[in-house]
Design a protein around this motif. Structure first.
Motif, PDB file in Angstrom:
ATOM      1  N   MET A  43       1.199  -0.774   0.173  1.00 39.53           N
ATOM      2  CA  MET A  43       0.156  -0.503   0.162  1.00 39.53           C
ATOM      3  C   MET A  43       0.559   1.269   0.277  1.00 39.53           C
ATOM      4  O   MET A  43       0.695   2.139  -0.319  1.00 39.53           O
ATOM      5  N   ASN A  44       2.216   1.330   0.885  1.00 40.92           N
ATOM      6  CA  ASN A  44       2.996   2.489   1.263  1.00 40.92           C
ATOM      7  C   ASN A  44       3.892   2.482  -0.334  1.00 40.92           C
ATOM      8  O   ASN A  44       4.000   3.421  -0.867  1.00 40.92           O
ATOM      9  N   GLN A  45       3.966   1.635  -1.393  1.00 44.24           N
ATOM     10  CA  GLN A  45       4.420   1.139  -2.460  1.00 44.24           C
ATOM     11  C   GLN A  45       3.996   2.011  -3.195  1.00 44.24           C
ATOM     12  O   GLN A  45       3.830   3.093  -3.657  1.00 44.24           O
ATOM     13  N   ALA A  46       2.243   1.489  -3.332  1.00 43.52           N
ATOM     14  CA  ALA A  46       1.015   2.202  -4.332  1.00 43.52           C
ATOM     15  C   ALA A  46       1.453   3.954  -4.190  1.00 43.52           C
ATOM     16  O   ALA A  46       1.299   4.580  -4.724  1.00 43.52           O
ATOM     17  N   ALA A  47       1.401   4.137  -2.492  1.00 41.47           N
ATOM     18  CA  ALA A  47       1.421   5.746  -2.572  1.00 41.47           C
ATOM     19  C   ALA A  47       1.908   6.389  -2.976  1.00 41.47           C
ATOM     20  O   ALA A  47       2.272   7.423  -3.258  1.00 41.47           O
ATOM     21  N   ALA A  48       3.557   5.356  -3.020  1.00 36.68           N
ATOM     22  CA  ALA A  48       4.699   6.320  -3.426  1.00 36.68           C
ATOM     23  C   ALA A  48       5.203   6.185  -4.516  1.00 36.68           C
ATOM     24  O   ALA A  48       5.173   7.410  -5.405  1.00 36.68           O
TER      25      ALA A  48
ATOM     26  N   ARG B  98      -8.327   1.778   4.621  1.00 31.79           N
ATOM     27  CA  ARG B  98      -7.297   3.428   4.527  1.00 31.79           C
ATOM     28  C   ARG B  98      -6.685   3.023   2.563  1.00 31.79           C
ATOM     29  O   ARG B  98      -6.512   3.535   2.135  1.00 31.79           O
ATOM     30  N   LEU B  99      -6.026   1.644   2.300  1.00 22.00           N
ATOM     31  CA  LEU B  99      -5.736   1.418   0.904  1.00 22.00           C
ATOM     32  C   LEU B  99      -7.066   2.094   0.142  1.00 22.00           C
ATOM     33  O   LEU B  99      -6.893   2.122  -1.296  1.00 22.00           O
ATOM     34  N   MET B 100      -8.621   1.676   0.173  1.00 20.62           N
ATOM     35  CA  MET B 100      -9.685   2.223  -0.433  1.00 20.62           C
ATOM     36  C   MET B 100      -9.980   3.691  -0.669  1.00 20.62           C
ATOM     37  O   MET B 100      -9.618   4.244  -2.072  1.00 20.62           O
ATOM     38  N   ARG B 101      -8.809   4.569  -0.649  1.00 20.85           N
ATOM     39  CA  ARG B 101      -8.911   5.838  -0.179  1.00 20.85           C
ATOM     40  C   ARG B 101      -7.761   6.075  -0.922  1.00 20.85           C
ATOM     41  O   ARG B 101      -8.302   7.523  -1.535  1.00 20.85           O
TER      42      ARG B 101
ATOM     43  N   ALA C 119      -5.359   8.219  -5.927  1.00 21.51           N
ATOM     44  CA  ALA C 119      -5.136   8.082  -7.192  1.00 21.51           C
ATOM     45  C   ALA C 119      -6.472   8.449  -8.401  1.00 21.51           C
ATOM     46  O   ALA C 119      -5.642   9.001  -9.564  1.00 21.51           O
ATOM     47  N   HIS C 120      -7.000   8.375  -8.781  1.00 23.19           N
ATOM     48  CA  HIS C 120      -8.154   9.015  -9.591  1.00 23.19           C
ATOM     49  C   HIS C 120      -8.651   9.823  -9.427  1.00 23.19           C
ATOM     50  O   HIS C 120      -8.891  10.511 -10.480  1.00 23.19           O
ATOM     51  N   CYS C 121      -8.592  11.164  -8.517  1.00 22.02           N
ATOM     52  CA  CYS C 121      -8.819  12.359  -8.202  1.00 22.02           C
ATOM     53  C   CYS C 121      -7.781  13.260  -8.926  1.00 22.02           C
ATOM     54  O   CYS C 121      -7.908  14.142  -9.419  1.00 22.02           O
ATOM     55  N   ALA C 122      -6.916  12.681  -9.064  1.00 20.24           N
ATOM     56  CA  ALA C 122      -5.557  13.423 -10.418  1.00 20.24           C
ATOM     57  C   ALA C 122      -5.520  13.081 -11.256  1.00 20.24           C
ATOM     58  O   ALA C 122      -4.880  13.582 -12.249  1.00 20.24           O
ATOM     59  N   ALA C 123      -6.408  12.708 -11.765  1.00 14.98           N
ATOM     60  CA  ALA C 123      -6.610  11.956 -13.669  1.00 14.98           C
ATOM     61  C   ALA C 123      -6.364  13.541 -14.123  1.00 14.98           C
ATOM     62  O   ALA C 123      -6.236  12.862 -15.059  1.00 14.98           O
ATOM     63  N   GLU C 124      -7.381  14.605 -14.137  1.00 16.75           N
ATOM     64  CA  GLU C 124      -7.205  15.584 -14.785  1.00 16.75           C
ATOM     65  C   GLU C 124      -6.715  17.075 -14.096  1.00 16.75           C
ATOM     66  O   GLU C 124      -6.788  16.743 -12.872  1.00 16.75           O
TER      67      GLU C 124
END
Length: 1195
Positions: free
Chosen positions: A806-811, A862-865, A870-875
């Protein structure tokens, strides 16, 4: 009442007979009371038949028809029962000790032939020589006749005992020569034997057999030759083959040949005595002893003592005496045992005999102090001096301890007594010192080349004495702190000065030749003096069990004994093409796993599969030994035990290192433990449940260590150094293991990797392997505690791995370019993380661990958040709207948090976790509401629907935000709640501004905005670190008041609204005070700092206060205050002109004009600092406050 000696019908196996109820006899003799009781422990004699009274004039010189022949009445003992020989065999006490091992070392003071006991008790009365070997085992002394003549005859033929012969000739009898026994001696023995055979011929018709020769009268009786006696001495260098194969077996020369073994208590002395005295029935009592006396020779004291002691030892109440003249029977006489001391010419005091017994025992116990040593008690013929020598010490001077034939029997007995004590189930730990001393003394006597089995077994038992799985602290009651000497006695005890009271053991006045003696009784007359000799030593006062000051020391002692045992086993296994000997100076390389060479989790899966497959094969009974040990041999059995013991020791060492946070050392030890286990598995045909259980514990600990190594990656260099260090002892044990196995089965679990993901994977696989063992070995139900522990660890490690991914994904998400879409790498990391969390939740739910399940559900939320973020920064932010994907993931997060709360049930289960989940849930609702409010999805939803959803989400966030419970999180909760109320108020305020039409809805929005503003203000006021937020809310309230005023028509209404707005402004005084406090503190800090560069940096940014924000808010505040004061002045002036204002209004007008004037001048002065402006604002608010407190428009 128990039958007397010899009355039992069947002879049970020695040592197996149930101990009969003790029969005691207290005899009153000449006014002196002597206590004596005897219990038959074993008898091979048949039920005694009545003795046949011989007719007068029977000629005993003629042999009876049954002479020296077997008879049903004699039973299996054959001719022994008739006392053909009074000669005591060497080692006879050892034979008894082997059979009654329970008694040795504890309950019994003396083990010996009854003839030896009698000889000792007759010392003060007799001039004959005494020569006995004395050995100490615990508190027990073993006495055996040491026939010097026999020994020296042997020495002449074989060369053995030459050192003793030289010593004897030099110190005692320089002109030694063998004394031949007289013809009279053989004559007396022959007619006694014939008399006893006549007496068992119950029909009284014994027919004499005419003899053509006088052989029977003059020569030795058959079986009585010197050769027969000599044959009973085993060779000093040899260990009988039966014993070498089985230490428990009896062997030639060490057999218990006595017809009876009797536990005789004489006063306070407990003795295990062997007796061959013939016992008959037919008198006035159930048992009698038969004696043959020459009518021409009166009974002397020595004979009387002999008869009396024989009857006491065998508990025979009556003596039948047959008198003869030249072999012709004359008459019979019956004498009670208690009357024997009073016979004519044979008077003796039983009290004196008791004193002699006590003195001799005390003398021996005081001086025969070393276990394993052979002592020699010697009194020369006609001498009054009794000397005690330590033959072991004398023998050591010859540089070959095996010159002493007692060495092996003593070693075996020490070993057997220790074995027996070890086998007792309820053995108290305080006896461990005794067992250890027995075994150490046994090992001193043995040679590895000749006795590997006993040495290996003794070392294994020594290792067993140290309780590896006990609590760490030592109990002083169980382990008396006494010096660490190998002997049971300290040096001070052994060298205690002698005193006259205890009898003089000094030899200063004796000839210089006597300096070899350990102790001397200067005159046999001293033995008759009551308590002349007192035992100055307690036997085994408190045997020294080593005081281990820590777990490591205890384990090292265990491993030392294990290594000695392994060496003994390995040295006895001969095989061509044996492994080359390890060079002790060359360390055995430990494989170091680098991240570049590690195969990653995939190769780990294969190794794990191979391991489990092998574990399954262990169940089927496959085994092999590279060294060629034969399964079932003693080497095979012993090596298995030693390997298992070493494995346990290394496990305990690893556990101890883990507690000390020495994780490199812990991994090295658990690696050694698993290598031992691997070898055990290679050898063992079937795995015992407890061994599988232990393997499960080892793998669990290995998993713990790998996890800690992963979590403490900063100290990796130190851990690597610990891991690679090896002691010589460990190398030698590993070398012994490599004789049987490659020790690579568990290599996957014990390598020290530098890759964090690999370490976490290894830890997880260790727990999974432990769990699989529990499953396929059906140990799950037998060990529920271990099952729960393993599942708990599996849940925990899966949580750790899930968090890692999860931390790797956040990084990855942070590094990604803003406009770029979600990458495949991120999605894979999410899946891995989600999978781990899901498995972990299942683990915890399977053992009803609601708290940990809730924590993992929380992490999944937390993973779902993170997925939502990740999807909020798409645009880009230009067209930014709250997307359906974000909503989906946030709603999933909310579902997981709600599941976590349901898992816990109520706050009482775990308040901290409950509060944490509530906070995360509140945060999720708040974030979702904020994003919807700030980036409203107007392209998809109507404004009203968005407002409704935001309002609902905010209210749910408030629901899970606990502002009342006092905790570290309370200020955060208060700030969050205040922010929610502020946002809701702002939203309703905005709706009110933009809404046209529905008056009811407008009114509702107005009320809600006002309500939320007031709640926000109340909560911000509680916080001491949010003055800017408080100011902003108050300014919005002022703006809200201005908006309301714009729609008002009447001057009175407007004036009231204006007064309310000014009142709101005066209530911000507290916020300005906080701001001033921060600014003053900052100014003081700058003045203390002389460096201009530093002062600029401090001026630019303050840790606690955002100055830009304060300047912006202060500017707005001054602007709005100026506007409100101006409008107030206008309204009050016009009101005064029209109506003629009241005094209050005049005062308000005056104050407002004064404040307005000051404010205008201040805003015109651009050179004022922020602090000065803040202080001015405080003074202006102070001036307005009295007016507003009495103002009719106060809210």
């Amino acid at each position: 009442m128990e039958e007397p000696c010899g009355a039992s019908a069947a002879a049970p196996l020695r040592g197996d007979a149930e101990e009969p109820k003790q029969q005691g006899s207290v005899l009153f003799l000449g006014g002196n009371e002597v206590k004596s009781s005897a219990v038959v422990k074993y008898s091979s004699a048949p039920p005694q038949a009545a003795f046949a009274r011989l007719q007068e004039k029977t000629d005993l010189k003629l042999p009876p028809a049954n002479w020296l022949r077997e008879s049903a009445k004699l039973g299996p003992a054959g001719t022994t029962i008739l006392g053909n020989s009074k000669k005591s065999k060497p080692f006879s006490s050892f034979g008894m000790a082997y059979d009654f091992i329970d008694s040795v070392g504890n309950d019994v003071d003396v083990v010996s032939d009854s003839e030896n006991i009698k000889k000792l008790l007759k010392i003060p009365y007799s001039k004959s020589h005494v020569s006995m070997a004395v050995h100490r085992i615990g508190r027990t002394l073993l006495l055996d006749e040491l026939d010097i003549q026999e020994l020296f005859m042997r020495s002449s033929q074989t060369g053995d005992w030459t050192w003793l012969k030289e010593f004897y000739q030099r110190l005692i009898d320089q002109k030694w020569q063998r004394k031949k026994k007289s013809k009279e001696h053989w004559y007396q023995k022959a007619i006694l034997s014939k008399f006893l055979y006549y007496s068992i011929n119950g029909d009284g018709a014994a027919q004499p057999v005419p003899s053509t020769s006088k052989q029977h009268q003059e020569g030795p009786v058959a079986g009585e030759s010197d050769e027969a006696g000599r044959a009973s001495w085993p060779a000093p260098f040899e260990m009988p083959s039966s014993l070498s194969e089985d230490p428990g077996a009896s062997n030639q020369g060490l057999k218990n040949d006595f017809v009876r073994n009797i536990l005789w208590t004489f006063e306070d002395i407990h003795m295990l005595v062997g007796s061959n005295m013939p016992i008959f029935g037919g008198g006035r009592y159930p048992a009698v002893s038969l004696r043959l006396r020459d009518n021409n020779k009166p009974i002397n004291v020595l004979t009387g003592i002999d008869y009396w002691l024989d009857n006491l030892i065998c508990n025979v109440p009556e003596l039948v005496m047959c008198f003869h003249v030249n072999g012709i029977v004359q008459k019979y006489e019956m004498i009670k045992t208690e009357d024997i001391p009073n016979l004519e010419n044979s008077n003796f005091s039983t009290k004196v005999i008791k004193d002699i017994a006590q003195n001799i025992l005390s003398f021996l116990k005081s001086n025969c102090t070393k276990e394993g040593h052979t002592y020699w008690l010697f009194k020369a013929s006609g001498s009054d001096i009794v000397k005690l020598y330590d033959l072991t010490t004398l023998c050591e001077e010859t540089e070959d301890k095996y010159q002493n034939p007692f060495t092996m029997p003593v070693a075996i007995l020490l070993y057997k007594v220790a074995c027996n004590m070890m086998l007792k189930k309820n053995q108290n730990k305080k006896h461990y010192g005794t067992i250890r001393t027995l075994l150490l003394n046994c090992l001193k006597l043995l040679d590895n080349g000749r006795h590997p089995q006993i040495i290996a077994s003794a070392n294994y038992m020594l290792s067993e004495l140290f309780q590896l799985d006990e609590p760490k602290k030592e109990d002083s009651a169980d382990f008396p702190i006494n010096g660490n000497s190998d002997e049971s006695y300290s040096e001070e005890e052994e060298e205690m000065p002698d005193s006259d009271e205890n009898g003089s053991y000094s030899n200063s006045s004796d000839p210089p030749d006597d300096n070899k003696a350990v102790a001397i009784i200067k005159s046999v007359g001293e033995l008759s003096v009551p308590e002349k000799y007192k035992s100055v030593h307690r036997i085994r006062p408190s045997c020294a069990f080593p005081v281990c000051h820590g777990t490591e020391e205890r384990c090292r002692l265990v491993l030392n004994h294990v290594l000695e045992g392994l060496k003994s086993v390995d040295s006895s296994v001969k095989k061509e093409g044996d492994l080359p000997a390890a060079d002790p100076s060359t360390p055995i390389p430990l494989k170091y796993e680098d991240e570049s060479t590690s195969g990653g989790p995939e190769s780990l899966e294969k190794q794990m599969a191979l391991f489990l497959d092998k574990m399954g094969s262990f169940q089927k009974g496959k085994h092999s030994s590279q060294s060629g040990m034969i399964p079932g041999s003693w080497q095979y059995k012993m090596k298995l035990q030693l390997i298992l013991k070493s494995s346990r020791a290394y496990y305990v060492l690893s556990d101890a290192a883990m507690i000390l946070q020495k994780y490199g050392r812990a991994l090295r030890y658990i690696k050694l433990a698993l290598q031992c286990h691997d070898t055990y598995c290679c050898l063992c045909g079937s795995m015992l449940p407890e061994v599988l259980m232990f393997l499960c514990q080892c793998l669990t600990l290995c998993g713990d260590i790998q996890l800690m190594l992963a979590q403490n990656a900063n100290n990796r260099a130190a851990y690597l150094e610990e891991y690679n260090y090896q002691t010589k002892e460990d190398q030698e044990i590993l070398h012994s293991l490599h004789r049987e196995s490659r020790c690579q089965v568990f290599a996957w679990a014990t390598d020290l990797s530098t890759d964090l993901e690999y370490q976490l994977s290894v830890s997880c696989k260790c727990y999974e392997a432990a769990y699989e063992i529990l499953l396929f070995s059906n140990l799950k139900s037998q060990n529920p505690e271990q099952h729960i522990q393993v599942l708990k660890r599996m849940g925990n490690i899966r949580n750790e791995i899930g968090v890692f991914y999860m931390n790797q994904a956040a990084a990855v998400q942070t590094e990604r370019v803003v406009s770029k879409n979600v990458s495949t790498t991120e999605q894979q990391l999410w899946k891995k993380s989600f999978s781990c969390f899901e498995e972990g939740i299942q683990n915890f739910e399977s053992i009803d661990d609601a708290t940990n399940a809730a924590l993992l559900l929380c992490n999944t939320g937390r993973l779902m958040r993170i997925c939502a973020q990740a999807h909020c920064a798409a645009e880009g932010d230009f067209k930014r709207e709250f997307s359906p994907e974000e909503a989906l993931y946030y709603n999933k997060a909310i579902d997981y948090y709600l599941k976590a709360l349901r898992s816990l049930g109520k706050r009482d289960v775990h308040p901290a976790v409950w509060d944490s989940v509530n906070w995360e849930l509140s945060t999720t609702y708040f974030t979702m509401a904020t994003l919807q409010q700030d980036y409203a999805p107007l392209s998809r939803k109507a404004q009203e629907q968005i407002e409704k959803e935001v309002s609902e989400a905010m209210m749910k966030s408030l629901k899970y935000c606990d502002v009342d419970t006092v905790s570290e999180r309370q200020p955060l909760c208060q700030y969050r709640a205040a922010t929610i109320h502020h946002r809701l108020a702002s939203m309703y305020h905005s709706c009110l501004r933009n809404q046209v039409g529905d008056e009811h809805l407008r009114k509702q929005h107005r009320v809600l905005a006002d309500l939320h503003y007031s709640k926000a203000v109340r909560l911000f006021q509680l916080l001491k670190d949010a003055p800017c937020e408080f100011l902003r809310v108050q300014l919005e309230r002022v703006a809200f008041a201005e908006f309301q005023m714009a729609s008002q028509n009447s001057s009175a209404g407007k004036l009231k609204t204006l007064s309310g707005a000014l009142d709101i402004m005066t209530k911000t005084k507290g916020a300005f005070q906080l701001i001033r406090k921060e600014l003053v503190a900052e100014t003081e800090q700058i003045s203390e700092d002389k460096s201009p560069a530093e002062s600029v940096s401090v001026n630019d940014s303050s840790a606690g206060l955002n100055k830009e924000e304060v300047l912006k808010l202060l500017g707005i505040f001054e602007s709005r205050m100026s506007f409100l004061l101006l409008q107030s002045i206008k309204l009050l002036t016009s009101s005064k002109k029209k109506v003629g204002g009241s005094n209050e209004e005049e005062a308000a007008l005056k104050t407002n004009k004064q404040v307005y004037s000051l404010l205008l001048r201040a805003t015109a002065n651009k050179g004022m600092s922020l602090l000065e402006r803040t202080e001015l604002m405080l003074s202006l608010l102070e001036q307005l406050a009295p007016r507003s407190e009495g103002s009719p428009g106060m809210q």
